[in-house]
Design a protein around this motif. Structure first.
Motif, PDB file in Angstrom:
ATOM      1  N   UNK A  51      -8.924 -11.087 -13.701  1.00 27.75           N
ATOM      2  CA  UNK A  51      -8.802 -12.520 -13.438  1.00 27.75           C
ATOM      3  C   UNK A  51      -8.221 -12.724 -12.049  1.00 27.75           C
ATOM      4  N   UNK A  52      -8.316 -13.965 -11.549  1.00 26.51           N
ATOM      5  CA  UNK A  52      -7.708 -14.292 -10.262  1.00 26.51           C
ATOM      6  C   UNK A  52      -6.186 -14.229 -10.391  1.00 26.51           C
ATOM      7  N   UNK A  53      -5.519 -13.719  -9.353  1.00 25.25           N
ATOM      8  CA  UNK A  53      -4.059 -13.662  -9.396  1.00 25.25           C
ATOM      9  C   UNK A  53      -3.497 -12.818  -8.275  1.00 25.25           C
ATOM     10  N   UNK A  54      -2.417 -12.111  -8.586  1.00 23.63           N
ATOM     11  CA  UNK A  54      -1.718 -11.300  -7.588  1.00 23.63           C
ATOM     12  C   UNK A  54      -1.542  -9.891  -8.137  1.00 23.63           C
ATOM     13  N   UNK A  79     -12.976  -4.569  -0.160  1.00 20.06           N
ATOM     14  CA  UNK A  79     -12.124  -3.454  -0.584  1.00 20.06           C
ATOM     15  C   UNK A  79     -10.758  -3.624   0.067  1.00 20.06           C
ATOM     16  N   UNK A  80      -9.687  -3.181  -0.609  1.00 17.65           N
ATOM     17  CA  UNK A  80      -8.344  -3.298  -0.017  1.00 17.65           C
ATOM     18  C   UNK A  80      -8.253  -2.505   1.285  1.00 17.65           C
ATOM     19  N   UNK A  81      -7.484  -3.019   2.217  1.00 16.52           N
ATOM     20  CA  UNK A  81      -7.298  -2.322   3.499  1.00 16.52           C
ATOM     21  C   UNK A  81      -5.948  -1.636   3.601  1.00 16.52           C
ATOM     22  N   UNK A  82      -5.075  -1.891   2.628  1.00 12.85           N
ATOM     23  CA  UNK A  82      -3.751  -1.267   2.660  1.00 12.85           C
ATOM     24  C   UNK A  82      -3.199  -1.200   1.247  1.00 12.85           C
ATOM     25  N   UNK A  83      -2.187  -0.402   1.054  1.00 15.27           N
ATOM     26  CA  UNK A  83      -1.556  -0.282  -0.258  1.00 15.27           C
ATOM     27  C   UNK A  83      -0.486  -1.353  -0.410  1.00 15.27           C
ATOM     28  N   UNK A  84      -0.039  -1.518  -1.665  1.00 16.15           N
ATOM     29  CA  UNK A  84       1.020  -2.475  -1.994  1.00 16.15           C
ATOM     30  C   UNK A  84       2.306  -1.689  -2.234  1.00 16.15           C
ATOM     31  N   UNK A  85       3.358  -2.027  -1.476  1.00 13.85           N
ATOM     32  CA  UNK A  85       4.623  -1.330  -1.624  1.00 13.85           C
ATOM     33  C   UNK A  85       5.660  -2.161  -2.366  1.00 13.85           C
ATOM     34  N   UNK A  86       6.903  -1.696  -2.434  1.00 18.55           N
ATOM     35  CA  UNK A  86       7.967  -2.450  -3.111  1.00 18.55           C
ATOM     36  C   UNK A  86       8.138  -3.833  -2.479  1.00 18.55           C
ATOM     37  N   UNK A  87       8.268  -4.844  -3.333  1.00 21.70           N
ATOM     38  CA  UNK A  87       8.451  -6.214  -2.884  1.00 21.70           C
ATOM     39  C   UNK A  87       7.189  -6.860  -2.364  1.00 21.70           C
ATOM     40  N   UNK A  88       6.034  -6.225  -2.587  1.00 26.74           N
ATOM     41  CA  UNK A  88       4.768  -6.730  -2.048  1.00 26.74           C
ATOM     42  C   UNK A  88       3.744  -6.964  -3.150  1.00 26.74           C
ATOM     43  N   UNK A  89       2.744  -7.758  -2.807  1.00 19.08           N
ATOM     44  CA  UNK A  89       1.602  -7.981  -3.697  1.00 19.08           C
ATOM     45  C   UNK A  89       0.402  -8.331  -2.827  1.00 19.08           C
ATOM     46  N   UNK A  90      -0.769  -8.360  -3.459  1.00 14.25           N
ATOM     47  CA  UNK A  90      -1.992  -8.794  -2.777  1.00 14.25           C
ATOM     48  C   UNK A  90      -2.650  -9.860  -3.629  1.00 14.25           C
ATOM     49  N   UNK A  91      -3.086 -10.943  -2.981  1.00 10.10           N
ATOM     50  CA  UNK A  91      -3.857 -11.936  -3.711  1.00 10.10           C
ATOM     51  C   UNK A  91      -5.231 -11.331  -4.004  1.00 10.10           C
ATOM     52  N   UNK A  92      -5.701 -11.451  -5.233  1.00  9.80           N
ATOM     53  CA  UNK A  92      -6.921 -10.761  -5.651  1.00  9.80           C
ATOM     54  C   UNK A  92      -7.775 -11.676  -6.505  1.00  9.80           C
ATOM     55  N   UNK A  93      -9.081 -11.531  -6.371  1.00 15.53           N
ATOM     56  CA  UNK A  93     -10.026 -12.335  -7.148  1.00 15.53           C
ATOM     57  C   UNK A  93     -10.644 -11.490  -8.266  1.00 15.53           C
TER      58      UNK A  93
END
Length: 405
Positions: A51-54, A79-93
């Motif tokens: 689903x859409x979210x983070x 496609x993602x261009x970087x990883x998600x680290x501590x305190x981070x997120x990516x908006x995703x569809x």
């Protein structure tokens, strides 16, 4: 006389599936797969958002409110261009691949975005994999998607498309010739003269053939003339299956068995211990494509319909390469008492209905094997054993008519 199971076994033993052909996937629905389809990739090929979210790590979701930095946006198809680290997120569809470091998606409705920061209110049950479809969750590489002999439903067509099977190997669409016989029969479009009737069997059988997924080839009518009947039969033997209605009993004008013998058709059996449909005739003849199955069906229309369901449809499934050629077993509860005082098992037209207590069978008003009105009011038939009296609430075996679900 053979029993119904014995006759059906003899039919299936005499026939073999037609050779496979390759057709565009768009033309394959309802056909039978001729070779197993094996997955060439995992499905999905990557972990993806449901689903859409983070997208973030479940370790970030230990409290009812958390604020994270949005490091990128990942639409479906990217496609993602970087990883998600501590305190981070990516908006995703929905459908987009998860970035490295993320193992959950927090739905967009649980978020409040302010520039590059987002405040999340994760649901209490968040754990690794929440709102994520893992790689290979549906199918793993090398797994059999659809076995040979299985019919291709719309969902199966979609599955084959997902894995690149286009074109696809299926058995050919079967060609079934239909011939009605008798001097008393005229086309359905014409008014009958004295002593004549309109041809119901030809249209009935063509409709049943189409409902079974085969191609009907109407040959029209043949009177009680050996030469005319022979010419029509020879035409019909070019098909995969030839159905002849009428002319198979023991009367002076029942010419079909003799004509079939003259045309080189080998008789497998004649007559079955069943009502309606006792005079049914079955044989085979060889040609370049393999045996042509020939059925001589009784002239009464409900006998023809019953014979089609009990014997012709399984033959079509056998020739079509289906893994299961036998009719689907049904068990129903009678809604009222019914008797069979005859010495043959009776397939009695009934109305089959699914209800809270299961399948029920309601006998319709029926005057015998010539009564199409009763058959049209029904959607199947219940098997009533010979010399029996059944009560309301008794269980019976049943079949559905072609095209009735």
């Amino acid at each position: 006389m053979l029993s119904v199971p014995e006759a059906r076994a003899a039919i299936l033993a005499a026939l073999a599936p037609r050779p496979a052909t390759r057709v565009p996937l768009a033309e394959a629905c309802g056909r039978c797969l001729s070779e197993p389809a094996v997955a060439t990739v995992d499905s999905p090929p990557f972990a993806k958002a449901k689903m859409d979210g983070y997208a973030t790590n479940a370790a970030e979701c230990g409290s009812s409110h958390v604020t994270l930095t949005v490091v990128e946006e990942i639409p479906a198809g990217a496609v993602p261009t970087r990883s998600v680290g501590p305190g981070e997120c990516a908006k995703i569809m929905t459908g987009a691949p998860l970035p490295d470091g993320a193992d959950v998606v927090i739905p967009v409705e649980c978020s409040e975005r302010i520039v590059d920061r987002v405040s999340l209110s994760p649901p209490p049950a968040v754990r690794p994999g929440s709102c994520v479809m893992a790689r290979g969750a549906a199918v793993r590489w090398g797994e059999t998607l659809i076995a040979a002999g299985e019919p291709l439903t719309p969902a199966a067509i979609g599955l084959l498309a997902e894995h690149g099977f286009d074109p696809v190997a299926v058995t050919p669409k079967l060609r079934v010739a239909v011939l009605s016989t008798g001097d008393e029969v005229v086309p359905a479009s014409l008014p009958p003269g004295p002593g004549q009737i309109r041809d119901a069997n030809g249209p009935l059988l063509c409709a049943a053939i189409a409902a079974a997924g085969a191609l009907p080839l109407p040959l029209g009518l043949a009177g009680d003339d050996r030469d005319a009947l022979t010419a029509k039969v020879r035409d019909g033997l070019n098909a995969d299956v030839l159905l002849i209605s009428g002319g198979v009993s023991m009367g002076d004008y029942d010419l079909v068995p003799g004509v079939l013998a003259d045309c080189g058709v080998r008789r497998v059996f004649h007559k079955i211990n069943v009502k309606p449909g006792k005079p049914l005739w079955f044989g085979v003849t060889e040609n370049d494509r393999g045996p042509t199955a020939v059925f001589g069906l009784p002239g009464n229309p409900v006998s023809s319909l019953t014979g089609f369901e009990l014997f012709v449809r399984p033959a079509l499934r056998r020739l079509g390469g289906w893994s299961d050629c036998e009719p689907a077993p049904l068990s129903a509860t009678l809604t009222e008492a019914i008797a069979n005082r005859g010495d043959r098992p009776l397939y009695r037209p009934v109305r089959l209905t699914d209800g809270p207590a299961g399948l029920s069978a309601e006998p319709v008003r029926w005057a015998g094997s010539g009564d199409l009105r009763g058959a049209a009011d029904a959607n199947g038939a219940a098997l009533i054993p010979s010399e029996s009296q059944l009560a309301a609430g008794d269980r019976v075996d049943a079949i559905r008519w072609a095209g009735c679900g």
